[in-house]
Design a protein around this motif. Sequence first.
Motif, PDB file in Angstrom:
ATOM      1  N   ALA A 198       1.255  76.139 -11.396  1.00  0.00           N
ATOM      2  CA  ALA A 198       1.640  76.331 -12.792  1.00  0.00           C
ATOM      3  C   ALA A 198       3.113  76.012 -13.013  1.00  0.00           C
ATOM      4  O   ALA A 198       3.483  75.378 -14.009  1.00  0.00           O
ATOM      5  CB  ALA A 198       1.333  77.761 -13.215  1.00  0.00           C
ATOM      6  N   LYS A 199       3.958  76.449 -12.096  1.00  0.00           N
ATOM      7  CA  LYS A 199       5.390  76.158 -12.210  1.00  0.00           C
ATOM      8  C   LYS A 199       5.649  74.652 -12.156  1.00  0.00           C
ATOM      9  O   LYS A 199       6.426  74.111 -12.952  1.00  0.00           O
ATOM     10  CB  LYS A 199       6.154  76.864 -11.087  1.00  0.00           C
ATOM     11  N   THR A 200       4.974  73.975 -11.233  1.00  0.00           N
ATOM     12  CA  THR A 200       5.149  72.532 -11.104  1.00  0.00           C
ATOM     13  C   THR A 200       4.587  71.807 -12.311  1.00  0.00           C
ATOM     14  O   THR A 200       5.154  70.797 -12.757  1.00  0.00           O
ATOM     15  CB  THR A 200       4.471  72.031  -9.823  1.00  0.00           C
ATOM     16  N   ALA A 201       3.494  72.317 -12.857  1.00  0.00           N
ATOM     17  CA  ALA A 201       2.871  71.678 -14.020  1.00  0.00           C
ATOM     18  C   ALA A 201       3.827  71.643 -15.208  1.00  0.00           C
ATOM     19  O   ALA A 201       3.838  70.668 -15.977  1.00  0.00           O
ATOM     20  CB  ALA A 201       1.590  72.400 -14.394  1.00  0.00           C
ATOM     21  N   VAL A 202       4.616  72.686 -15.376  1.00  0.00           N
ATOM     22  CA  VAL A 202       5.584  72.709 -16.475  1.00  0.00           C
ATOM     23  C   VAL A 202       6.587  71.565 -16.314  1.00  0.00           C
ATOM     24  O   VAL A 202       6.818  70.779 -17.233  1.00  0.00           O
ATOM     25  CB  VAL A 202       6.311  74.061 -16.539  1.00  0.00           C
ATOM     26  N   THR A 203       7.165  71.462 -15.127  1.00  0.00           N
ATOM     27  CA  THR A 203       8.124  70.390 -14.872  1.00  0.00           C
ATOM     28  C   THR A 203       7.470  69.024 -15.008  1.00  0.00           C
ATOM     29  O   THR A 203       8.047  68.086 -15.578  1.00  0.00           O
ATOM     30  CB  THR A 203       8.730  70.530 -13.470  1.00  0.00           C
ATOM     31  N   ALA A 204       6.251  68.912 -14.496  1.00  0.00           N
ATOM     32  CA  ALA A 204       5.544  67.631 -14.524  1.00  0.00           C
ATOM     33  C   ALA A 204       5.218  67.190 -15.945  1.00  0.00           C
ATOM     34  O   ALA A 204       5.065  65.995 -16.206  1.00  0.00           O
ATOM     35  CB  ALA A 204       4.264  67.723 -13.702  1.00  0.00           C
ATOM     36  N   ARG A 205       5.118  68.140 -16.871  1.00  0.00           N
ATOM     37  CA  ARG A 205       4.813  67.781 -18.259  1.00  0.00           C
ATOM     38  C   ARG A 205       6.063  67.554 -19.099  1.00  0.00           C
ATOM     39  O   ARG A 205       6.093  66.658 -19.958  1.00  0.00           O
ATOM     40  CB  ARG A 205       3.950  68.882 -18.894  1.00  0.00           C
ATOM     41  N   MET A 237       4.254  67.392  -7.398  1.00  0.00           N
ATOM     42  CA  MET A 237       4.397  66.570  -8.595  1.00  0.00           C
ATOM     43  C   MET A 237       4.584  65.121  -8.181  1.00  0.00           C
ATOM     44  O   MET A 237       5.330  64.824  -7.249  1.00  0.00           O
ATOM     45  CB  MET A 237       5.626  67.047  -9.394  1.00  0.00           C
ATOM     46  N   LEU A 238       3.912  64.231  -8.863  1.00  0.00           N
ATOM     47  CA  LEU A 238       4.038  62.814  -8.549  1.00  0.00           C
ATOM     48  C   LEU A 238       5.453  62.331  -8.871  1.00  0.00           C
ATOM     49  O   LEU A 238       6.046  62.721  -9.879  1.00  0.00           O
ATOM     50  CB  LEU A 238       3.030  62.004  -9.345  1.00  0.00           C
ATOM     51  N   ALA A 239       5.996  61.487  -8.020  1.00  0.00           N
ATOM     52  CA  ALA A 239       7.329  60.935  -8.225  1.00  0.00           C
ATOM     53  C   ALA A 239       7.367  59.516  -7.686  1.00  0.00           C
ATOM     54  O   ALA A 239       6.556  59.131  -6.839  1.00  0.00           O
ATOM     55  CB  ALA A 239       8.377  61.797  -7.521  1.00  0.00           C
ATOM     56  N   SER A 240       8.310  58.724  -8.177  1.00  0.00           N
ATOM     57  CA  SER A 240       8.529  57.388  -7.625  1.00  0.00           C
ATOM     58  C   SER A 240       9.608  57.479  -6.562  1.00  0.00           C
ATOM     59  O   SER A 240      10.639  58.129  -6.767  1.00  0.00           O
ATOM     60  CB  SER A 240       8.929  56.408  -8.723  1.00  0.00           C
ATOM     61  N   LEU A 241       9.372  56.840  -5.431  1.00  0.00           N
ATOM     62  CA  LEU A 241      10.271  56.909  -4.280  1.00  0.00           C
ATOM     63  C   LEU A 241      10.578  55.493  -3.808  1.00  0.00           C
ATOM     64  O   LEU A 241       9.693  54.626  -3.828  1.00  0.00           O
ATOM     65  CB  LEU A 241       9.633  57.707  -3.146  1.00  0.00           C
ATOM     66  N   PRO A 242      11.804  55.224  -3.362  1.00  0.00           N
ATOM     67  CA  PRO A 242      12.149  53.850  -2.974  1.00  0.00           C
ATOM     68  C   PRO A 242      11.227  53.236  -1.940  1.00  0.00           C
ATOM     69  O   PRO A 242      10.981  52.031  -1.965  1.00  0.00           O
ATOM     70  CB  PRO A 242      13.571  54.008  -2.422  1.00  0.00           C
TER      71      PRO A 242
END
Length: 448
Positions: free
Chosen positions: A242-249, A411-416
């Motif tokens: 739930a905490k991550t979902a907030v940031t992810a949104r 959370m999904l992120a773009s990484l080099p």
Amino acid sequence: MFTSIDPATGTPGASFAELTAAELETKIQRAHDAYRSWRITDYATRTDLLERIAEQFDANAHRLAEIATREMGKTLKSALAEVEKCAAGFRHYAQEGPAMLAPRAFPGGTATWHPMGPVLAVMPWNFPYWQVVRFLAPTILAGNVGLLKHASNVQGVAAAIEEIVIAAGAPAGLFQNLPIKSDKVAALIADDRIVAVTLTGSEGAGMQVAEAAGRALKKVVLELGGSDPFIVMPSADLDLAAKTAVTARIQNTGQSCICAKRMIVHADVYDAFLEKFAAGMQAVVAGDPMESATDMGPLSSEAQRQTVLDQIAMIEAQGGKLLFGGEALPGKGAFMSAGILVDVPTDHAVAQEELFGPVAMLFKADDIDAAITLANAVPFGLGSSIWTNDADERARFERDIEAGMIAVNAMLASLPHAPFGGIKRSGHGRELGPYGLHEFMNLKTVLG
């Protein structure tokens, strides 16, 4: 003429002149000429330049971050993180890139990587530095040269990137900013001196660029929209999810192609997750993006906010319910509150769209089959985030989710170093990692 507008205040900023036809021609020819010499430089020359560009990003971090915040509204702390990520991207290709270009031996010969020429990048406003670096760092290492057509509202960022590259000692013409409007792009793609095009943007822009590239028989990479699912199963750590979902949104005020936009939660934990997620979303502080206490700045423009508000209204008209938030905030600027939509009709066209703002759609799934069906029931296939501690469930999601990327309990992120891109209407091709480097290179077979 382009004029920056601060979306937090509505105040006009710097203005930038559009290139004349003669000026544009000069830049294209300069790129063509620069390629003829840059293509035969050794890897050490290219990696040294990448390192120096990274140093320039570090040295100018605060100034660069402020430009982005003033032009498109992201918080200053997130803009600083973006600039730091850009430096890391250049260093990644400087340090790891040459190994990605090593010849591949096969019985009777080798396959070798070679540059192709000037590459045109058509880039968006939401991550105005990082999106450019994702194309530019591998372009330089490959021995290609770059031309940038940036979004109209971030011309200050575009000019700053060009200044940084020049200050790092890049040869004339290696990377050039093209302050032009979108109606000039098709002619650029058709120009024989430009060998390929990469675009990050909307579906509509992607179709136009793909059509132009197809007519010119040129390579194209498209990173388009996404309506990423965030799937929560009973075995997940609900507090962390739930905490991550907030940031992810709400990251970047919800204006990211890989923001989690559709929360798909197993029925057994739906109520518990909703309680935690709602509490987090209601606590989001929207305000001055320059202030450290701010969680979320304005949307990029009044027009973008209105688009999101119109989408919410259409969902409500079809039976969806806005639990809270999702409203324009009073006063100056394109601010709106974080919110949650439930009871969204999955069979209606509006549920198939990308909500590019800080409002989540929440869905209930009875089992893993229903969760996967819901996740795949959109025309997009960019990213996804799945939350489970069950190995069999993880394997199912990895196999059956229709997306180019999956984050597990994160959370999904773009990484080099990680390939970035999607399938379906989210585009094709990949950025970053060795695959992004190879997209615009000639894999030449040498026999004997």
